[in-house]
Structure formats: structure tokens, C-alpha cells
Design an enzyme around this catalytic site. Sequence first.
Site, PDB file in Angstrom:
ATOM      1  N   ASP A   1      26.056  17.293  23.929  1.00 16.65           N
ATOM      2  CA  ASP A   1      27.259  16.595  24.368  1.00 16.65           C
ATOM      3  C   ASP A   1      26.840  15.493  25.332  1.00 16.65           C
ATOM      4  OD1 ASP A   1      30.122  16.078  25.118  1.00 16.65           O
ATOM      5  OD2 ASP A   1      30.396  17.947  24.027  1.00 16.65           O
TER       6      ASP A   1
ATOM      7  N   HIS B   1      30.808  12.065  21.763  1.00 19.21           N
ATOM      8  CA  HIS B   1      30.136  13.028  22.642  1.00 19.21           C
ATOM      9  C   HIS B   1      28.613  12.896  22.558  1.00 19.21           C
ATOM     10  CE1 HIS B   1      33.696  15.387  23.872  1.00 19.21           C
ATOM     11  NE2 HIS B   1      34.162  15.112  22.664  1.00 19.21           N
TER      12      HIS B   1
ATOM     13  N   ASP C   1      34.897  15.122  16.880  1.00 20.92           N
ATOM     14  CA  ASP C   1      36.163  15.147  17.614  1.00 20.92           C
ATOM     15  C   ASP C   1      36.137  14.109  18.732  1.00 20.92           C
ATOM     16  OD1 ASP C   1      34.157  16.664  18.988  1.00 20.92           O
ATOM     17  OD2 ASP C   1      35.712  17.379  20.340  1.00 20.92           O
ATOM     18  N   GLU C   2      37.304  13.762  19.226  1.00 24.28           N
ATOM     19  CA  GLU C   2      37.462  12.928  20.411  1.00 24.28           C
ATOM     20  C   GLU C   2      36.547  11.702  20.388  1.00 24.28           C
ATOM     21  OE1 GLU C   2      39.011  16.287  23.595  1.00 24.28           O
ATOM     22  OE2 GLU C   2      36.891  15.742  23.605  1.00 24.28           O
TER      23      GLU C   2
ATOM     24  N   TYR D   1      41.084  29.158  23.912  1.00 26.77           N
ATOM     25  CA  TYR D   1      40.118  28.460  24.754  1.00 26.77           C
ATOM     26  C   TYR D   1      39.879  29.336  25.989  1.00 26.77           C
ATOM     27  CZ  TYR D   1      39.351  24.002  22.416  1.00 26.77           C
ATOM     28  OH  TYR D   1      38.935  23.028  21.543  1.00 26.77           O
ATOM     29  N   PHE D   2      38.769  30.053  25.963  1.00 25.61           N
ATOM     30  CA  PHE D   2      38.497  31.021  27.013  1.00 25.61           C
ATOM     31  C   PHE D   2      37.969  30.364  28.287  1.00 25.61           C
ATOM     32  CE2 PHE D   2      37.947  35.203  24.396  1.00 25.61           C
ATOM     33  CZ  PHE D   2      39.267  35.086  23.980  1.00 25.61           C
TER      34      PHE D   2
END
Length: 765
Positions: free
Chosen positions: A200, A288, A347-348, A441-442
Site C-alpha cells: 500500500d 495505493h 480500489d480507491e 471491517y474489524f
Amino acid sequence: MRKLWTMALLLALGTRLHAQEQRFPVIPYPQQLVPGTGEFVITKDTRLVLPAHAGRYSNETAQLQSLIRQGLGYSLKVAAKAPAANVIILRLNDALAGEEAYTMQVNPQQLIISAKGAAGFFRAVETLRQLMPPFTEGSAGGHVTAVNIPAMDLKDQPAYAWRGMHLDVSRHFFSIDYLKKFIDLLALYKMNKLHLHLTDDQGWRIEIKKYPLLTQQGAWRTFNNQDSVCMQQAKNNPDMAIDTAHIIHKNGKTLYGGFYTQAQMRDLIAFAAARHVEIIPEIDMPGHMMAAIRAYPYLSCSGESGWGKDFSTPICPCNEATYKFAEDVFSEIAALFPSEYIHLGADEVEKTSWAKSPLCATVMQQNNLKSVEELQSYFVKRMEKFFHSKGKRLIGWDEILEGGISETALLMYWRSWVPDAPVKAARHGNKVIMTPGNPLYFDGVPDRNSLSNVYHFNPIPKGLTAEEAAHIMGAQANIWTEWIPSEKRADYMFMPRMTALSEVLWTNRQDYGDYLQRLNEHYARLDQLGVHYRLPDLDGFTEDNVFVEPVTLRVRKPLENLSIRYTTDGTIPVAASPVLPADYRISEPQTIKLAAFSPAGNRGDIYTLHYRKQSYAKPAGITPAVNGLQLDYFKGSFKTTRVIKAAPDTTVRVANIVIPEGLGPAGAAFGARLQGYIQAPETGIYSFFLTCDDGGMLYVGGHETVNNDGWHAPLQKSGQVALEKGWHPFRVDFVEGGGGYTLKLEYSVNGSPLQPVPDTWLKTK
């Protein structure tokens, strides 16, 4: 008389069921379990009979022997032929439904495990592991002369093929030893996929031999804003301290990071495979990628790295050198990881640099691409074709739907505010893995609702036919680690939530009370395994408390072996702090900090209880006539309720604390104010519990009652107000930052169970 007899019968039945769950404290609970009479006793004289073609199952046999050796101190002798009694038999059964299916027949003479293959034998061993005493776990272990296994007839197999956990090792790094501990917990609870987020913006964590700068430079960083947040929180919570094992000093700089060599990763993959856990690597592209671009600047369209409007600068999908880099990287990844899946991320993506690039304009024209979304799809499809050449299948986050998706890509759904994404993908024929942010989403800080939210999660989206639902492979929970800087904090964030998810995905059972009883039996096992799990919630108080006359604090413990320790000087409770008396008298304003401690020294949440004296608030002196509340809806993004703009965009009437659909675009940010009057049926002190994602404030009787403001994941906050009988002014302010929200208000009086505020209590003029 009949009524008394019925009550006695129900009480006896409840006691019997509870005793049964204590006898079979298995998570996830088996698909079918019929209790038998008596027990099978494993001793030094017990013999083991292996299945046909025993060499194929040597790993599973070794796991079984290791389990017994931990309990008894020795392995069982193998017999060529089964004796009449005191024998454990492993037997092949090709008639079972799937590779993970198994049966277990236990009576005082024999323990027979039947399976179709190695995975089934291993799942059976993990069930047996949970039936053995907790003290046999861990490196220390403990030896006894006999282990008793209750008699039963058990048939078991998973409801879903994909039962996963995700761990982000880029934002904060975790050792190989911790990953092995993590994998062992997955195996214990019959989870079978580990999705490793290896790269990332904040760090590149896997060795790529052809591009050494990815780890020489990209694996290290100076402390960033996320580290600063963790350091600040560490002042009150030691679990938030940056792990010093991953800090180095080089060229006069303090650097944080680390990476896995390919040799280390091969060892980890073998460790996981022995426990029937598949590791799926994620190399996140085209966004990312800041860590990679800083090492190799030619990867971006402009040769620069940084941040755009929303996300970091991505790699350039219009430069052939980018594809050469990507194919080289994924060639090494494909050779290293035996999994049939590679996660591309996708993503993103900040696409503004693409929109400005003359090269991208040419590529789009040459390929008849009408938007930068289609350009992203072009990149994803090219990479998928390359994956196929390596015998791999592509997984991407649900953004890969934008601009078009191939029929063979797997979609991982996370954006709760785009509920039709998994439906579209399933109807398109794509396989789907469910990972919605709420509740999976932990990295969201857990509260008293978290376990229930996970346990009641349904992996099948609404609107799918049975045929379409077959495309839902299962689900996984994701742990993003921007604010998870240590192994203890990681443990706390995913345990015991993962146990609830394991039951959803293996058994698809819906008996929450029964699950909680079994979970109570697991904490001792987790202590033995060195898991820094989140202790169950304490009860009997709110965070902001009021009193009119002196009151007594009586904390209710969920487990008898917990000790509650407290301070009144503002310091954090530690194991040496005084034990809270069973009846703690409060007659003057004060602040109490308290926490539960397990026998192993694991500390639970730190509760800060404020007590202030208050007179009963006088009622408004009116009887409002109109049912419900006035809802003012404000379009826009507001980070706290304090900055909601003055004039609403829409005003409607609602029956309770709800925000109807259609007031604004799905997934958009907004503010809301619900106001009117609330009825206090009797004079007393009322406790309110406000759950928000993102933030909210509750005002009752002119008092700020609950402060749960600011953007955050679903979180419950509580407070009290003293009210005279009658109608009192009432208001809830709420802000949503975008992406799906939670808003729930519950109350309790005199320690009663939490329940929703009744519609009849809410009115306006």
C-alpha cells in the site's frame, strides 16, 4: 398449578440446554450433534487406527498426535487392527458431501472420525481440540492421565466455501511469528482463507527480486500521521504503542517498517497449508502504490507521487513500462503463492492524473474508451489476462464493476453504501465474496453491539434468487491497520469477533444466546494461547451517570473469574489497582475508571464513569398531540453535529429515531436533526444508549445526555438524565460522513435490559 409446572419445565429445559452447551462448547457449532451417554476416555492405553492410504494423511495424523501429546504428554500407539474398545479410528468415507465434511461418532468404547479427505480429517481434529481441556493449549501446556470426550453422533460440513480473514500488513507491520499465531486461530475456528494485504502507500512488504528497491526503500518510512495518532492514544492504552521491533535507525533517521523475504513467505505458506488455510496475496494496483512509485518514479503518468483530491497518485495504465513492471511483480507472486487466487485490489483510484495525461488520451482513443473508469477496467482486464496465463484467478474490490467487469473476475464487496454491487455481480455470473464495512471491517473499534452485529450478518444480499445466491462464495472480515500498531491491539480487534463470523460461515446457525454461552468457555483457551482478546462487556452503569440521592454502583460481570479494578485519581487501572467493592457507594460527584482483568492478566476495556448530581428535570408542562418527531435533513458534509448548517434542505415527520431512504443520494454525506418531546412514564433516572456511525448527540430535558459525536465506525455511547414524570424536550443530532450509516437509540430503567425507545414515548406539538 399448570402455570407453575410449565415454568418449572422451562427452567429445567433451559438448565439442561446450558449444561449441554458446556458439555459441547464447540465454535462453530456442528451442523448436527446428537449427544450420547457417557464419555470416551483417552489414556496411554488408547490405540490409534489409521485410514486406508494413511501416508496421504500423515499431516492430519501428526496434528492429532500433537494434540493428544499436549494433553497427555505422549503420542498414541498405532494399531494395525482396531481393538474392541479404547480406540480412535480414522476412516475414509467417499460418500460424504465435500472435502471438508466429516463425522464423529463417540461412545465409551470408540471414537470414530470419518472424512472424505485430508481437510475433513483436519476439521475433525480441530473439533476434538475444542473438546479437550483448555489448559492443554499453548507452549506450556499441561499433562493429565486421561482426557474425557463426551459421547455424541456428529455430522458436519461448512455452509460456505470462503471463510476468510484479511490482514493489512502494510499500514503497520506484523512478524512471521504473529502471522503463524493468527493462522492457528483461523484453523481452530475452521476459517480457511487468509487474505494478506501486502502493499500500500505506507509500505511494500514482500520481497520482489527483480525490483529490490521495493523493499530496500518502499518497506520503510518515517513516522506518519497515523503513527502519531497511535502514539497519542498509547498514553492511555499501552496496546496502541508502536511496536519497537519494527523500528530502525538509519542515516540519522528513525524508520518504521519491515518486509517478508520470499523464503520466509514460503515457510508461512507451508505452515498455513498444514492447517488447511489458503493464503491469498494482494498487491494493490493501480492505486495505493505510493511506496512503489517513490522507489520507481516512472510508474506514474507524471513521474511524481503524492496525493490527489481523494487518494494517492496511481500508476499509469497507459505506459507499457507499467505493464512490464506489473507482470514482473506478479510473475514472482504467482510462483511464490500456490493459491489459485491473486487479489489485484483496484480500489480507491485517484484518476485525475489519468484525465490530464496526453498519453492516456491516446490510449483511450485507440481502445475506444469513453471514460477513466473504462480505462481502469482496461487495466484490470489486461492484468486478469496475464493472471490467467499463470493459472491464476483475479479478485478485485467492488470498484472493478465500474467501467465493466469480465465474467471470470471475482468481486470482493466492501462498499456498504453500494448495496446493488454484489447483486449486479452475481447476476452477471461473477463469484462474490462479501466483506461489507459494517459489520465486517474489524478495524472499527468494537463495542457491546459488535459481536451481535457480526453473528446476525447474512452473507446473501437481498434480491437474489436461489440460483443467483449460489454465486456468493462466502465472506471474510477485514483488518485495516492504520490505527492497529501492535500485535496485542490486533488480537483485541478481531477476537472474539472472528468466532461469531466462523459460526455464520460454517453452520449459518442463528442462536445468539447459545453462542455466547459457548464463547464463555473459550476465554480460558484463548488465555492459554496468549491471545489478547477483548473481554466481554461489563454492565450496570453508563458512561455519564447522574444521581439525585446517593446511589450504589453494582457492576455486573459476564464471567465470574474476572476481577474489576478501579481508580478515582484519573490514572488507568492496572493489575495492582484496588478491587471494586460489590456495592460501591456514591454520594458526591466523581470520576471512576474501571477495567476487568482475566486470571491470565488480560485487561478489558477501560471504562470512564462520570458521576454528577442533578435534580429531576421538570416536565415541559404540555401534552404534545402529534405522534413522532420532526426530522430536519441537511445535505452536505459535517464532521461534527456542532457545525450542521442552520437551514434544513428537507423536513419530514418520522415515527422514531429513523432516517427514511430517499432524502438524499445513497452513500452521500448528510446531517440530521430529530426533535420533539419524550415521555417519562414515571419519575426516575433514565439511561440512554446511542449507537452511531458516524456521530451523534442526544439531548433530553434540556441536558446533553449522550455525546457520541464525530466521524467513527459504529460505536455505542451512554448517559443518564433525571426526569420527573411527564413530557420533556428531546433532540438527536446526527452526522454521516458518507458510505452507509448506523443510528440506534435504546434505553434502560433501573438496570433493565436495553430496549428501543417506544414510538408512543415520542411526540411533537
